[in-house]
Motif scaffolding. Sequence first.
Motif, PDB file in Angstrom:
ATOM      1  N   GLU A  15      -1.022  -3.824 -13.713  1.00 16.90           N
ATOM      2  CA  GLU A  15      -0.498  -2.478 -13.952  1.00 16.90           C
ATOM      3  C   GLU A  15      -0.764  -2.032 -15.386  1.00 16.90           C
ATOM      4  OE1 GLU A  15       1.482   1.098 -12.883  1.00 16.90           O
ATOM      5  OE2 GLU A  15       0.650  -0.544 -11.721  1.00 16.90           O
ATOM      6  N   THR A  74      -0.730   8.639  -6.672  1.00 17.51           N
ATOM      7  CA  THR A  74      -1.905   7.786  -6.749  1.00 17.51           C
ATOM      8  C   THR A  74      -3.022   8.565  -7.440  1.00 17.51           C
ATOM      9  OG1 THR A  74      -1.271   6.731  -4.667  1.00 17.51           O
ATOM     10  CG2 THR A  74      -3.507   6.350  -5.448  1.00 17.51           C
ATOM     11  N   GLN A 105      -6.716   4.084  -8.565  1.00 11.40           N
ATOM     12  CA  GLN A 105      -7.703   3.661  -7.585  1.00 11.40           C
ATOM     13  C   GLN A 105      -9.103   4.061  -8.025  1.00 11.40           C
ATOM     14  OE1 GLN A 105      -7.132   1.962  -4.684  1.00 11.40           O
ATOM     15  NE2 GLN A 105      -4.921   1.847  -4.966  1.00 11.40           N
ATOM     16  N   ASN A 132       2.598  -4.899  -9.660  1.00 12.60           N
ATOM     17  CA  ASN A 132       1.143  -4.943  -9.775  1.00 12.60           C
ATOM     18  C   ASN A 132       0.796  -5.823 -10.968  1.00 12.60           C
ATOM     19  OD1 ASN A 132      -1.575  -4.504 -10.283  1.00 12.60           O
ATOM     20  ND2 ASN A 132      -1.464  -2.291 -10.123  1.00 12.60           N
ATOM     21  N   GLU A 186      -3.300   0.601  -1.648  1.00 13.87           N
ATOM     22  CA  GLU A 186      -3.353  -0.842  -1.875  1.00 13.87           C
ATOM     23  C   GLU A 186      -4.736  -1.299  -2.339  1.00 13.87           C
ATOM     24  OE1 GLU A 186       0.004  -2.943   0.988  1.00 13.87           O
ATOM     25  OE2 GLU A 186      -2.118  -3.082   1.507  1.00 13.87           O
ATOM     26  N   SER A 226      -2.713  -8.902  -1.974  1.00 12.09           N
ATOM     27  CA  SER A 226      -2.853  -7.445  -2.081  1.00 12.09           C
ATOM     28  C   SER A 226      -1.624  -6.883  -2.772  1.00 12.09           C
ATOM     29  CB  SER A 226      -3.034  -6.811  -0.699  1.00 12.09           C
ATOM     30  OG  SER A 226      -1.894  -7.038   0.106  1.00 12.09           O
ATOM     31  N   PHE A 227      -1.776  -5.717  -3.350  1.00 11.62           N
ATOM     32  CA  PHE A 227      -0.675  -5.090  -4.082  1.00 11.62           C
ATOM     33  C   PHE A 227      -0.936  -3.586  -4.163  1.00 11.62           C
ATOM     34  CE2 PHE A 227      -3.876  -6.792  -6.926  1.00 11.62           C
ATOM     35  CZ  PHE A 227      -4.237  -5.681  -7.676  1.00 11.62           C
ATOM     36  N   PRO A 228       0.121  -2.776  -4.281  1.00 15.18           N
ATOM     37  CA  PRO A 228      -0.071  -1.332  -4.458  1.00 15.18           C
ATOM     38  C   PRO A 228      -0.488  -1.033  -5.894  1.00 15.18           C
ATOM     39  CG  PRO A 228       2.252  -1.860  -4.478  1.00 15.18           C
ATOM     40  CD  PRO A 228       1.548  -3.146  -4.177  1.00 15.18           C
ATOM     41  N   SER A 229      -1.322  -0.022  -6.060  1.00 13.12           N
ATOM     42  CA  SER A 229      -1.792   0.360  -7.386  1.00 13.12           C
ATOM     43  C   SER A 229      -1.837   1.876  -7.499  1.00 13.12           C
ATOM     44  CB  SER A 229      -3.183  -0.221  -7.648  1.00 13.12           C
ATOM     45  OG  SER A 229      -3.685   0.213  -8.890  1.00 13.12           O
ATOM     46  N   ARG A 230      -1.308   2.394  -8.592  1.00  9.54           N
ATOM     47  CA  ARG A 230      -1.348   3.841  -8.817  1.00  9.54           C
ATOM     48  C   ARG A 230      -2.754   4.322  -9.154  1.00  9.54           C
ATOM     49  NH1 ARG A 230       2.710   6.361 -12.755  1.00  9.54           N
ATOM     50  NH2 ARG A 230       2.655   8.075 -11.268  1.00  9.54           N
ATOM     51  N   PRO A 250      -9.305  -3.572 -10.386  1.00  7.16           N
ATOM     52  CA  PRO A 250      -8.032  -2.857 -10.537  1.00  7.16           C
ATOM     53  C   PRO A 250      -7.845  -2.251 -11.926  1.00  7.16           C
ATOM     54  CG  PRO A 250      -7.665  -5.178 -10.884  1.00  7.16           C
ATOM     55  CD  PRO A 250      -9.135  -5.027 -10.622  1.00  7.16           C
TER      56      PRO A 250
END
Length: 524
Positions: A432, A447, A265, A429, A237, A259-263, A76
Amino acid sequence: MKRRITFIQRIDAGFDPQQVVLTSSSLSVRDLDAAREDRFTVELDQLPEQLRGALEHSSGLHLRWASERPYDALAPFASRVSPGLHVQYTPLKTDESPEALCTLLRAVVGPDKDAQFKDCTKPEESFIEPPLSTNSASSASLQYHTHLPSVKNLVKYIQNDVCAKESTECHTSANALLTADSIDIDYDSSSRALTVSGFWANPPKGDWTDQIMKPSSSADQIEFGLLGAEPGLEPEEIKMGGLLAVVGQDQKLKPTMFSFPSRHQHLIESSSYTVSFTPPTGLHPEMSITIPRSTLKQPPAPNDATCALHTYLTLPSTIFGDQYQLATTDPLFLESHNLAVLKAHAGEMDLEAPDWVVKNWGSSWLLELATPPTQEQDQTPVPSNWTATIPLHLRYLPPSESGYRTAHVPWPIVFWACTTEDEEGMGPNPFERTHLGWDGLFGPRTTFYQLSPAGERLVEDVDVPVLQLSGEGMFQGKFIELGTCVVISLGFLWVLLKLVRVAWSSGVGANGKSGRVGAHDKKD
């Protein structure tokens, strides 16, 4: 103090449970092939007075340093900045400009002949105001950058002014930053805590072998994680699983999956780019960004997202772009350079000012690139490269002994930005990374998919012709200075001679000795 140690293993990396051993007093890792992040969090009242004074005048202070060496920024930790030191700063009060921050920067940067350090006097003079942000959580009111090949002065500052003399662990951890690929330093007035993070994409030598001892104080805590990352169920994600432990508290490693959302990738298919300047550079160099056509594919973004390829340039004061030229809507110019539009720019825009007049560090530029249509990519019979070019200009630099000076130009970052119309931000996140200088120029639901720079060194050295102070040849400083004096003297004598001749002819006419004037008197 709190410490978080995270190892990220690649999917194809093997693992033996005996490589990580947890006891009541320590945790040991042996021959571990993984990326690593070390994060230290220190309360404000635990910092030395000089550093605390600089932070107390800040609403937010964020330092980002990236190495000139290429490295694999895997999830990440996929976000990137250009090589060098980036500073995002928001003062606590807009009418205050403490000199403590500039003093701190001089200590961290340690200006030398290779640093090209723009002396920091006051933030409002040496820093620039970044473009208007669409995401306040990822932006600051002032921005700074400088060329910084090594962080040895930062490490020296931490060891001498931050670490306690008896703390060997602090000195060892600070010394390890010399081999890091990137370093983040964050302070926020709401948390009143300073966070220092170092990231290593690969072990500096061999594999990771380390022993992490239980903290001596009950107020300190060390969290450990050995994780693997892969794409989640949703395009934005990241899914992670592995082992967690708190050293000195947990009796055994605990399995976990989340799991987590991430800007930010990581592109599944490898996509790289190279940067160069078309020779001869002259005073109007042209930066070329070259990408293999086979990798110019839309990233796996959500169906309702609009994706475009962007580049973000961080240019020192020695080199700059013409805002009117790059902001043109002329289709012939844009097509010839494979550019779509200039999205944002900030910094010094004076086209005529020499470098010694410019006070701030330089400028930043966000451009959208005009990628070829998908049909054209599919119909390409053999692999080939696609190139976008950006015309730039060099400033006049001070004279030198050799007749040349070197402008260190960091490689820009290149990324896909996929934006949806949803204005709500993503969820939390744990990894983050914000305040990168360019992430705040996009909406909260954007994203980013980073392309990897492929080169031995991610900084271009451009030789700039300047006035020569010594050596052989007619273009030395002393000859030009002497010639200038001679030309000025001859010009002054010529003007003086003309004035004397005019005055003489006027005087003769007044005395009636000029034939022309005498004839006129006789007629009268």
